[in-house]
Design an enzyme around this catalytic site. Structure first.
Site, PDB file in Angstrom:
ATOM      1  N   GLY A   1       0.809  -1.201   0.000  1.00 60.41           N
ATOM      2  CA  GLY A   1       0.000   0.000   0.000  1.00 60.41           C
ATOM      3  C   GLY A   1       0.842   1.250   0.000  1.00 60.41           C
ATOM      4  N   ASP A   2       2.148   1.103  -0.036  1.00 59.92           N
ATOM      5  CA  ASP A   2       3.050   2.250  -0.062  1.00 59.92           C
ATOM      6  C   ASP A   2       4.315   1.838  -0.812  1.00 59.92           C
ATOM      7  OD1 ASP A   2       4.247   4.768   0.582  1.00 59.92           O
ATOM      8  OD2 ASP A   2       3.063   4.856   2.415  1.00 59.92           O
TER       9      ASP A   2
END
Length: 482
Positions: free
Chosen positions: A262-263
């Site tokens: 997610g990053d």
């Protein structure tokens, strides 16, 4: 008849020989059983160091039912094994099963080994996550101004520590933490799955990391680190689930890792604003190779944004990014200070990207309002070569800082296939200086093409870094329990 008789006797002789061999084997096993009642699992693996002593988590009351807390079992086992630190070191074996646990700390000259069917499940009981002070190079927690919850697997001031396995799993059960983060109900910063501080000779390898509450792996203020063969997976919408974050570390090797995040898949850091400048501990001598990244909202490799202690001599090669926002991103801002320099990237393959190259001088997230507006970052010596990308929305977005241009940018032998709905202007460049050679589509005027004779520009340094000289040893154990 004579032939039948001879065949019959031959079979009997073979049976007799087999019986004698079986009796011999059984007698040796009986003799062995007089010494050890149970012979456990045997396994082999590669490590920076092998261990003389070993034990299983079950020897200390561990229960792998996915419901019983094993925090005290881990703490007891590691405390007991600490006596062997100066006697050849010790290993703790985690068998197949689901092992619910809160945070626990490692020791020096120690190996934590997870069976291929072992799953560490992070506890959702906050009382099993002690709070500690913020990192000195950050000055505060990233989620909240106060301190931070201790990481699931934690260690500080260690020498020779290994976390590995047969691709065993560490599941952070992060949804519990993500919900609290989104609802702003956290008093402290979320824990990471693995964090080692102020340590030397670290190996993290052959594991699957799932659903981390925040960053997955965070070596910080440490040196001589090997990170190898990790599979790291978190849902794309999950907040701040960076894959691997080397932070103020020296002599680090990251290789053969697959990350869905997610990053940023790999985020290189060295402290935040005035706190990072004061602490002054750079990340340098970093190798990243054979990385595969999927991160639709972030970068395959990010440098920053917390880079106030400096980032230097990063070498990335054989990188694959699929459906990822950007390939390599430099993130900094006025007030960061520090530097990002001597960065070398080669042989990148990318599919479905928003940007191939992205540099941002206006990444304005600050620790607090006390940063120095005169602390300007130095971005210099950024080298990319041998890059192929397709289905790209925009080739590059390169934005330096007014009166503080990003310099020494070199891009060579790059072919970027634009998407059907790509931006009309493939390159955006402000406050940058550099050169290109053999780049398609044509770069902006700030990066003039030097012609085919310059195709060897942006080459890697010739020599190896010290971490590449470190070879892993072949370790083998037979777990025996009296």
């Amino acid at each position: 008849m004579e032939l039948l008789w001879k065949d019959h006797m031959r079979v009997q002789v073979i049976r007799l020989v087999c019986a004698v061999l079986l009796v011999t084997l059984l007698s040796s096993e009986v003799a062995e059983s007089r010494k050890v009642k149970t012979v456990g699992t045997s396994f082999k693996y590669e490590a920076i160091n092998c261990r003389t002593h070993s034990a299983s988590l079950t020897d200390f009351g561990g229960v792998g039912d996915g419901k019983t807390s094993n925090t005290k079992a881990f703490q007891s086992a590691i405390s007991h094994l600490s006596q062997y630190a100066s006697k050849g070191g010790a290993q703790l074996y985690v068998p197949a099963g689901k092992w619910l646990t809160g945070s626990f700390s490692l020791i020096s000259h120690f190996t934590l080994y997870l069976n291929k069917d072992a799953v560490l499940l992070a506890s959702q009981d906050i009382s099993e996550w002690p709070a500690i002070e913020p990192l000195p190079s950050y000055g505060r927690g990233r989620d909240a101004p106060a301190g931070r919850y201790t990481s699931l697997i934690f260690g500080t001031n260690l020498t020779d520590v290994i976390v590995t396995g047969g691709n065993g799993t560490i599941d952070g059960q992060g949804a519990f933490w993500w919900q609290k983060f989104h609802k702003k109900k956290l008093k402290y910063t979320r824990p990471y799955l693995i964090e080692l501080m102020f340590s030397d000779q670290i190996q993290i390898s052959n594991l699957t990391l799932l659903n981390s509450p925040s960053w997955n792996l965070h070596p910080v203020y440490s040196s001589n680190i090997i990170i190898k063969g990790l599979t790291i997976i978190a849902p794309v919408p999950s907040p701040n689930t960076d894959g691997i974050n080397p932070d103020s570390c020296t002599n680090t090797r990251i290789e053969d890792c697959y990350i869905v995040s997610g990053d940023d898949c790999v985020a290189v850091k060295s402290g935040w604003d005035e706190y990072g400048i004061k602490f002054g501990w750079p990340t340098k001598q970093l190798v990243i190779r054979r990385l595969t990244c999927i991160s639709p909202q972030s970068a395959a490799i990010a440098l920053g944004s917390e880079m106030s202690g400096g980032i230097q001599d990063v070498r990335a090669e054989d990188i694959t990014a699929i459906h990822t926002e950007s390939g390599v991103r430099i993130k900094t801002a006025v007030g960061r200070g520090g530097y990002v320099k001597d960065i070398y990237v080669k042989r990148m393959t990318m599919h479905t990207m928003k940007w191939v190259f992205w540099m941002t001088g206006n990444y304005g997230s600050h620790a607090d309002s006390h940063y120095d507006p005169k602390a300007l970052p130095e971005i210099n010596g950024i080298n990319y070569r041998d890059v192929v990308a397709d289905n790209v929305t925009m080739a590059a977005r390169l934005e330096g800082i007014s009166n503080d241009p990003f310099t020494g940018i070199c891009i060579a032998n790059v072919t970027i296939g634009m998407a059907a709905k790509a931006k009309k202007q493939p390159w955006t460049c402000t406050d940058i200086e550099g050169i290109t050679s053999g780049v398609t589509p044509k770069p902006c005027n700030s990066l003039p093409d030097q012609g085919p004779e310059k195709i060897k520009a942006c080459d890697f340094p010739q020599g190896n870094l010290p971490i590449d000289m470190l070879e892993l040893k072949k370790c083998a154990y037979i777990m025996k329990h009296a």
